[in-house]
Design a protein around this motif. Structure first.
Motif, mmCIF file in Angstrom:
data_model
loop_
_atom_site.group_PDB
_atom_site.id
_atom_site.type_symbol
_atom_site.label_atom_id
_atom_site.label_comp_id
_atom_site.label_asym_id
_atom_site.label_seq_id
_atom_site.Cartn_x
_atom_site.Cartn_y
_atom_site.Cartn_z
ATOM 1 N N ARG A 94 0.842 -1.199 0.000
ATOM 2 C CA ARG A 94 0.000 0.000 0.000
ATOM 3 C C ARG A 94 0.872 1.241 0.000
ATOM 4 O O ARG A 94 1.897 1.291 0.665
ATOM 5 N N ASP A 95 0.437 2.246 -0.723
ATOM 6 C CA ASP A 95 1.076 3.561 -0.725
ATOM 7 C C ASP A 95 0.158 4.510 -1.470
ATOM 8 O O ASP A 95 -0.958 4.146 -1.856
ATOM 9 N N TYR A 96 0.616 5.746 -1.677
ATOM 10 C CA TYR A 96 -0.264 6.754 -2.275
ATOM 11 C C TYR A 96 -0.608 6.433 -3.727
ATOM 12 O O TYR A 96 -1.705 6.756 -4.199
ATOM 13 N N VAL A 97 0.302 5.771 -4.453
ATOM 14 C CA VAL A 97 0.016 5.412 -5.847
ATOM 15 C C VAL A 97 -1.056 4.331 -5.891
ATOM 16 O O VAL A 97 -2.013 4.405 -6.680
ATOM 17 N N ARG A 98 -0.904 3.313 -5.057
ATOM 18 C CA ARG A 98 -1.901 2.235 -5.038
ATOM 19 C C ARG A 98 -3.245 2.743 -4.521
ATOM 20 O O ARG A 98 -4.301 2.285 -4.966
ATOM 21 N N SER A 104 -9.252 4.527 -9.994
ATOM 22 C CA SER A 104 -9.071 4.825 -11.416
ATOM 23 C C SER A 104 -10.298 4.368 -12.210
ATOM 24 O O SER A 104 -10.951 3.379 -11.879
ATOM 25 N N GLY A 105 -10.605 5.115 -13.253
ATOM 26 C CA GLY A 105 -11.724 4.781 -14.128
ATOM 27 C C GLY A 105 -13.091 5.135 -13.585
ATOM 28 O O GLY A 105 -14.110 4.701 -14.130
ATOM 29 N N ALA A 106 -13.154 5.932 -12.530
ATOM 30 C CA ALA A 106 -14.444 6.286 -11.936
ATOM 31 C C ALA A 106 -15.150 7.375 -12.750
ATOM 32 O O ALA A 106 -14.530 8.113 -13.511
ATOM 33 N N LYS A 107 -16.451 7.471 -12.548
ATOM 34 C CA LYS A 107 -17.226 8.557 -13.149
ATOM 35 C C LYS A 107 -17.440 9.707 -12.168
ATOM 36 O O LYS A 107 -17.611 10.853 -12.591
ATOM 37 N N LEU A 240 -8.479 13.803 -9.236
ATOM 38 C CA LEU A 240 -7.231 13.703 -8.489
ATOM 39 C C LEU A 240 -7.412 12.966 -7.168
ATOM 40 O O LEU A 240 -8.341 13.241 -6.411
ATOM 41 N N VAL A 241 -6.512 12.028 -6.918
ATOM 42 C CA VAL A 241 -6.391 11.362 -5.619
ATOM 43 C C VAL A 241 -4.922 11.416 -5.230
ATOM 44 O O VAL A 241 -4.063 10.962 -5.991
ATOM 45 N N ASN A 242 -4.634 11.989 -4.064
ATOM 46 C CA ASN A 242 -3.247 12.163 -3.617
ATOM 47 C C ASN A 242 -2.405 12.888 -4.650
ATOM 48 O O ASN A 242 -1.214 12.587 -4.835
ATOM 49 N N GLY A 243 -3.010 13.835 -5.363
ATOM 50 C CA GLY A 243 -2.289 14.616 -6.360
ATOM 51 C C GLY A 243 -2.044 13.903 -7.665
ATOM 52 O O GLY A 243 -1.364 14.442 -8.554
ATOM 53 N N LEU A 244 -2.595 12.704 -7.859
ATOM 54 C CA LEU A 244 -2.407 11.929 -9.080
ATOM 55 C C LEU A 244 -3.714 11.874 -9.869
ATOM 56 O O LEU A 244 -4.801 11.797 -9.286
ATOM 57 N N VAL A 245 -3.601 11.883 -11.182
ATOM 58 C CA VAL A 245 -4.770 11.804 -12.053
ATOM 59 C C VAL A 245 -5.231 10.351 -12.149
ATOM 60 O O VAL A 245 -4.412 9.449 -12.361
ATOM 61 N N VAL A 246 -6.542 10.101 -11.997
ATOM 62 C CA VAL A 246 -7.048 8.727 -11.982
ATOM 63 C C VAL A 246 -8.182 8.505 -12.992
ATOM 64 O O VAL A 246 -8.914 7.527 -12.880
ATOM 65 N N ASN A 247 -8.315 9.379 -13.982
ATOM 66 C CA ASN A 247 -9.449 9.256 -14.906
ATOM 67 C C ASN A 247 -9.515 7.891 -15.571
ATOM 68 O O ASN A 247 -10.563 7.231 -15.558
ATOM 69 N N GLU A 248 -8.422 7.473 -16.204
ATOM 70 C CA GLU A 248 -8.389 6.159 -16.840
ATOM 71 C C GLU A 248 -7.428 5.229 -16.116
ATOM 72 O O GLU A 248 -7.759 4.101 -15.792
ATOM 73 N N LYS A 249 -6.225 5.714 -15.909
ATOM 74 C CA LYS A 249 -5.244 5.004 -15.095
ATOM 75 C C LYS A 249 -4.459 6.044 -14.314
ATOM 76 O O LYS A 249 -4.538 7.247 -14.603
ATOM 77 N N VAL A 250 -3.712 5.614 -13.336
ATOM 78 C CA VAL A 250 -2.990 6.552 -12.472
ATOM 79 C C VAL A 250 -1.846 7.192 -13.246
ATOM 80 O O VAL A 250 -1.056 6.513 -13.904
ATOM 81 N N SER A 251 -1.774 8.533 -13.167
ATOM 82 C CA SER A 251 -0.744 9.259 -13.897
ATOM 83 C C SER A 251 -0.442 10.567 -13.181
ATOM 84 O O SER A 251 -1.250 11.060 -12.389
ATOM 85 N N LEU A 252 0.727 11.135 -13.478
ATOM 86 C CA LEU A 252 1.064 12.453 -12.958
ATOM 87 C C LEU A 252 0.218 13.520 -13.647
ATOM 88 O O LEU A 252 -0.192 13.358 -14.798
ATOM 89 N N GLN A 253 0.006 14.622 -12.949
ATOM 90 C CA GLN A 253 -0.669 15.758 -13.562
ATOM 91 C C GLN A 253 0.212 16.347 -14.666
ATOM 92 O O GLN A 253 1.444 16.244 -14.628
ATOM 93 N N ARG A 254 -0.412 17.007 -15.639
ATOM 94 C CA ARG A 254 0.335 17.619 -16.727
ATOM 95 C C ARG A 254 1.358 18.625 -16.219
ATOM 96 O O ARG A 254 2.456 18.725 -16.760
ATOM 97 N N SER A 255 0.982 19.362 -15.173
ATOM 98 C CA SER A 255 1.902 20.365 -14.645
ATOM 99 C C SER A 255 3.169 19.704 -14.115
ATOM 100 O O SER A 255 4.282 20.239 -14.273
ATOM 101 N N GLU A 256 3.036 18.531 -13.492
ATOM 102 C CA GLU A 256 4.203 17.832 -12.965
ATOM 103 C C GLU A 256 5.063 17.284 -14.095
ATOM 104 O O GLU A 256 6.285 17.319 -14.032
#
Length: 325
Positions: A94-98, A104-107, A240-256
């Motif tokens: 477990r960690d912030y990425v997991r 991920s993939g939520a509406k 965003l969850v823990n500063g990560l984008v989760v729309n389809e899969k977990v990814s960094l924000q564009r700004s990062e």
């Protein structure tokens, strides 16, 4: 499993606690008397919203005791998957990425944050954990409370604090998470960050019920939610969850990602004139290290980036030998 349970042996006396932790009972009792003086200011941590989080650093001997409490008491607690912060679990890491990946993939995504979480966890609340969850006798609960709190609250920075923070809602949170699951929702908590998501669209009433349930669980124990961190996301914008984008899969924000690209460009420029300097070596390691979180989500991409860094602006051989990937 959606419940918390302690699978260790009962600890009924100070002698038994000493055997479990590997310390003489009189040493633990001495720490009990001196624990209030065994902390110093720790490093300040900058939170995602820019605020500064103060930490405390226990003295070496107390820190050793707390680490043994983690290894020999808390590691015998089974934590459900909805708890994702600061738990060592080889079978279910477990960690912030997991934690972000659970949503991920939520509406629809709902985020809440508990304000001043650690300072709001009183020594009285910690004592109730030792008494009611672990079912230790009062003598042991009192001793363990003094060994894991400071000035009447849970100190951020102590090895035991995150485990105790995970246990604060031990008697209500499993059922709340289960009620979310029955409604087709995903619930998780990463220390003081609470997220609930749904793979289907929710009505306004359903969203209000989720928020009301989170607020009720917190206010019953005297916690308040941070209004500035309250957020409701739909899939039409970055979620965003823990500063990560989760729309389809977990990814960094564009700004990062943009910051990483800028750092790589700056490194390439510095390499043309300063490659033999210690400043370049420091910057090379920094830029490479900053790609670590991205590598968790896009390992193939980061492997190519690091290969390109090595080809375009490599360190001298003796410097590269000490460079972590």
């Amino acid at each position: 499993m959606n419940r918390l349970c302690y699978e260790g042996r009962p600890i009924g006396s100070v002698d038994a606690l000493g055997r479990v932790l590997g310390f003489e009972p009189r040493a633990l009792l001495r720490l009990e008397r001196e624990s209030g003086r065994l902390y110093r200011p720790g490093p300040k941590r900058i939170k995602g919203d820019g605020t500064v989080r103060e930490t405390l650093d226990p003295a070496p001997f107390l820190k050793d005791v707390q680490r043994r409490i983690n290894a020999r008491i808390f590691n015998r607690v089974t934590f459900p998957r909805f708890l994702q912060g600061g738990i060592k679990d080889r079978q279910s890491p477990r960690d912030y990425v997991r934690n972000a990946g659970l949503h991920s993939g939520a509406k629809i995504l709902i985020n809440e944050d508990i304000t001043r979480f650690y300072p709001s966890i009183s020594a009285r609340r910690v004592r109730r954990i030792w008494l009611d969850f672990f079912r230790f006798p009062r003598e042991i609960a009192d001793l363990l409370t003094l060994l894991t709190t400071h000035d009447g609250v849970l100190p951020q920075g102590a090895p035991t604090s995150t485990y105790l923070a995970n246990l604060v809602f031990w008697d209500t949170e499993p059922e709340f998470a289960a009620s979310m699951a029955r409604a087709g929702l995903r619930y998780s908590r990463y220390v003081d960050d609470i997220s609930v998501s749904s793979a289907r669209a929710l009505t306004r009433r359903e969203i209000q019920d989720v928020i009301g349930g989170i607020r009720s669980q917190c206010t019953k124990l005297g916690f308040r939610l941070k209004k500035s961190k309250h957020a409701i996301f739909s899939a039409a914008r970055p979620m965003l969850v823990n500063g990560l984008v989760v729309n389809e899969k977990v990814s960094l924000q564009r700004s990062e990602r943009s910051k990483l690209r800028a750092a790589r460009r700056a490194l390439a420029v510095l390499a043309t004139t300063e490659r033999a300097t210690s400043e370049y070596a420091r910057m090379f390691r920094s830029v490479r290290g900053r790609h670590g979180p991205l590598g968790r989500m896009h390992p193939n991409l980061v492997a190519r980036i690091k290969q390109a860094l090595d080809e375009i602006a490599p360190l001298p051989k003796d410097e590269a030998d000490g460079c972590s990937t």
